[in-house]
Design an enzyme around this catalytic site. Structure first.
Site, PDB file in Angstrom:
ATOM      1  N   ASP A  83       0.835  -1.190   0.000  1.00 55.97           N
ATOM      2  CA  ASP A  83       0.000   0.000   0.000  1.00 55.97           C
ATOM      3  C   ASP A  83       0.874   1.246   0.000  1.00 55.97           C
ATOM      4  O   ASP A  83       1.995   1.218   0.534  1.00 55.97           O
ATOM      5  CB  ASP A  83      -0.905   0.023   1.233  1.00 55.97           C
ATOM      6  CG  ASP A  83      -2.025  -1.009   1.154  1.00 55.97           C
ATOM      7  OD1 ASP A  83      -2.361  -1.434   0.032  1.00 55.97           O
ATOM      8  OD2 ASP A  83      -2.553  -1.382   2.226  1.00 55.97           O
ATOM      9  N   ARG A  91      -4.438  -5.164   6.703  1.00 58.20           N
ATOM     10  CA  ARG A  91      -5.563  -4.326   7.137  1.00 58.20           C
ATOM     11  C   ARG A  91      -6.751  -5.173   7.580  1.00 58.20           C
ATOM     12  O   ARG A  91      -7.473  -4.832   8.514  1.00 58.20           O
ATOM     13  CB  ARG A  91      -5.969  -3.373   6.005  1.00 58.20           C
ATOM     14  CG  ARG A  91      -4.993  -2.226   5.784  1.00 58.20           C
ATOM     15  CD  ARG A  91      -5.468  -1.323   4.672  1.00 58.20           C
ATOM     16  NE  ARG A  91      -5.352  -1.943   3.354  1.00 58.20           N
ATOM     17  CZ  ARG A  91      -6.150  -1.671   2.313  1.00 58.20           C
ATOM     18  NH1 ARG A  91      -7.141  -0.805   2.461  1.00 58.20           N
ATOM     19  NH2 ARG A  91      -5.960  -2.249   1.159  1.00 58.20           N
ATOM     20  N   TYR A  96       5.557  -9.150   8.269  1.00 57.88           N
ATOM     21  CA  TYR A  96       5.139  -7.762   8.450  1.00 57.88           C
ATOM     22  C   TYR A  96       5.186  -7.392   9.924  1.00 57.88           C
ATOM     23  O   TYR A  96       4.918  -8.222  10.800  1.00 57.88           O
ATOM     24  CB  TYR A  96       3.699  -7.561   7.957  1.00 57.88           C
ATOM     25  CG  TYR A  96       3.482  -7.863   6.504  1.00 57.88           C
ATOM     26  CD1 TYR A  96       3.614  -6.874   5.530  1.00 57.88           C
ATOM     27  CD2 TYR A  96       3.142  -9.157   6.079  1.00 57.88           C
ATOM     28  CE1 TYR A  96       3.410  -7.153   4.192  1.00 57.88           C
ATOM     29  CE2 TYR A  96       2.941  -9.440   4.741  1.00 57.88           C
ATOM     30  CZ  TYR A  96       3.076  -8.429   3.794  1.00 57.88           C
ATOM     31  OH  TYR A  96       2.884  -8.709   2.469  1.00 57.88           O
ATOM     32  N   ASP A 100      -7.396   1.394   7.523  1.00 60.14           N
ATOM     33  CA  ASP A 100      -6.102   1.959   7.896  1.00 60.14           C
ATOM     34  C   ASP A 100      -6.288   3.414   8.303  1.00 60.14           C
ATOM     35  O   ASP A 100      -7.418   3.938   8.320  1.00 60.14           O
ATOM     36  CB  ASP A 100      -5.073   1.815   6.762  1.00 60.14           C
ATOM     37  CG  ASP A 100      -5.440   2.582   5.490  1.00 60.14           C
ATOM     38  OD1 ASP A 100      -6.341   3.454   5.536  1.00 60.14           O
ATOM     39  OD2 ASP A 100      -4.826   2.312   4.448  1.00 60.14           O
TER      40      ASP A 100
END
Length: 305
Positions: A47, A181, A75, A89
């Site tokens: 993103d 997300r 992550y 987000d």
């Protein structure tokens, strides 16, 4: 005849530490420009506001992109507890709030439900296609859309830090197609307090690590210079998850022409996917059958220099 794309014919991987506020496509275009490369692509979109490793493939290395895309990735991300947003987000609008704040033990108790093979609904603001259109476009137009749950393998999900009651920092290792997300959103729902991603960083992707990545500033500083070439990593690194077999010069010649070629293999079985090398250089990827590799992808680096 169509116009040929200009640029240098070079192959390999350049590992970038993507900054926030830049799209993955913009990073690829920057790398292509800096190296004056003819062909480039990336292995796994981040993103725009996410940071971390973005592996950019150049030339023949683009043929190995699917193997990095399919590889495990890790992550680190912060979940803002107590708020849900329409984008899942921090870029979105707050659509729900809660005063509830779970403690560390409550968070850890819920993480187990997100391990292994799970089904995950992508965020409405995502690149998933619905009837040929991107979900984020439909969502921006105000359409009420429903996305289908998709399978995801989550190998690890742990609480690594708790800066304050409103935030929980998690680390996750997962397979292809995961939406961090969605993890934050669904964890918030499971805890009864809502949640969204505050920030997100991809630590590693397959064999590539963010700590080894070049910043955009460094790429700019070395653009169009031989120095940047020294940071190129061999295309073979994109095949790290596949077994390697060796071939003879005669076998390599057949493989490069798209025909089965003789290989020497000890750790592969009939039908296994693997890659063939001659003097350590990748020649082809294919299936091993009765002493031969039947190629599905062939590498041609003979014209590079």
């Amino acid at each position: 005849m169509g116009r040929k794309r200009k640029g240098r014919v070079i192959s390999g991987w350049l590992v970038v530490d993507k900054p926030a506020g830049m799209t993955s496509t913009s990073v690829v275009n920057k790398v292509r420009w800096a190296l004056q490369a003819k062909k480039a692509g990336h292995a796994g979109t981040l993103d725009p506001e996410a940071t971390g490793v973005l592996a950019v493939a150049l030339g023949e290395a683009t043929k190995t992109v699917p193997y990095i895309t399919d590889a495990l990735k890790a992550y680190e991300f912060s979940v803002r507890l107590g708020q849900a947003t329409n984008t899942d987000d921090a870029e979105g609008e707050v659509i729900a709030e809660s005063d509830a704040r779970p403690d560390d033990e409550a968070i850890k108790a819920e993480l187990g439900a997100f391990l292994g093979d799970i089904m995950q609904v992508p965020p409405k603001f995502s690149a998933v296609k619905i009837d040929g259109q991107r979900a984020y476009k439909l969502a921006r137009d105000g359409e009420d859309i429903e996305l289908t749950a998709r399978p995801l393998w989550v190998e690890e999900l742990v609480l690594s830090d708790r800066p304050d009651a409103d935030h929980a920092v998690l680390e996750m290792t997962c397979g292809k197609g995961g939406y961090v997300r969605s993890i934050a959103r669904d964890l918030g729902q499971a805890l009864g307090c809502h949640g969204h991603v505050q920030w997100l960083r991809r630590i590693w992707s397959g064999p590539f690590e963010a700590k080894d990545g070049l910043s955009i500033e460094h790429i700019d500083a070395m653009a169009h210079s031989p120095e940047l070439d020294t940071y190129l990593r061999p295309l073979e690194e994109g095949l790290a998850d596949l077994p390697m077999v060796n071939c003879t010069p005669e076998g390599a010649a057949k493989l490069r022409n798209g025909n089965p070629g003789m290989v020497f293999a000890s750790d592969v079985e009939y039908g296994d996917e693997c890659w063939a090398a001659l003097d350590g250089q990748a020649v082809a990827v294919g299936r091993f059958k009765a002493g031969e590799l039947h190629p599905s992808r062939v590498f041609n680096t003979s014209t590079e220099g």
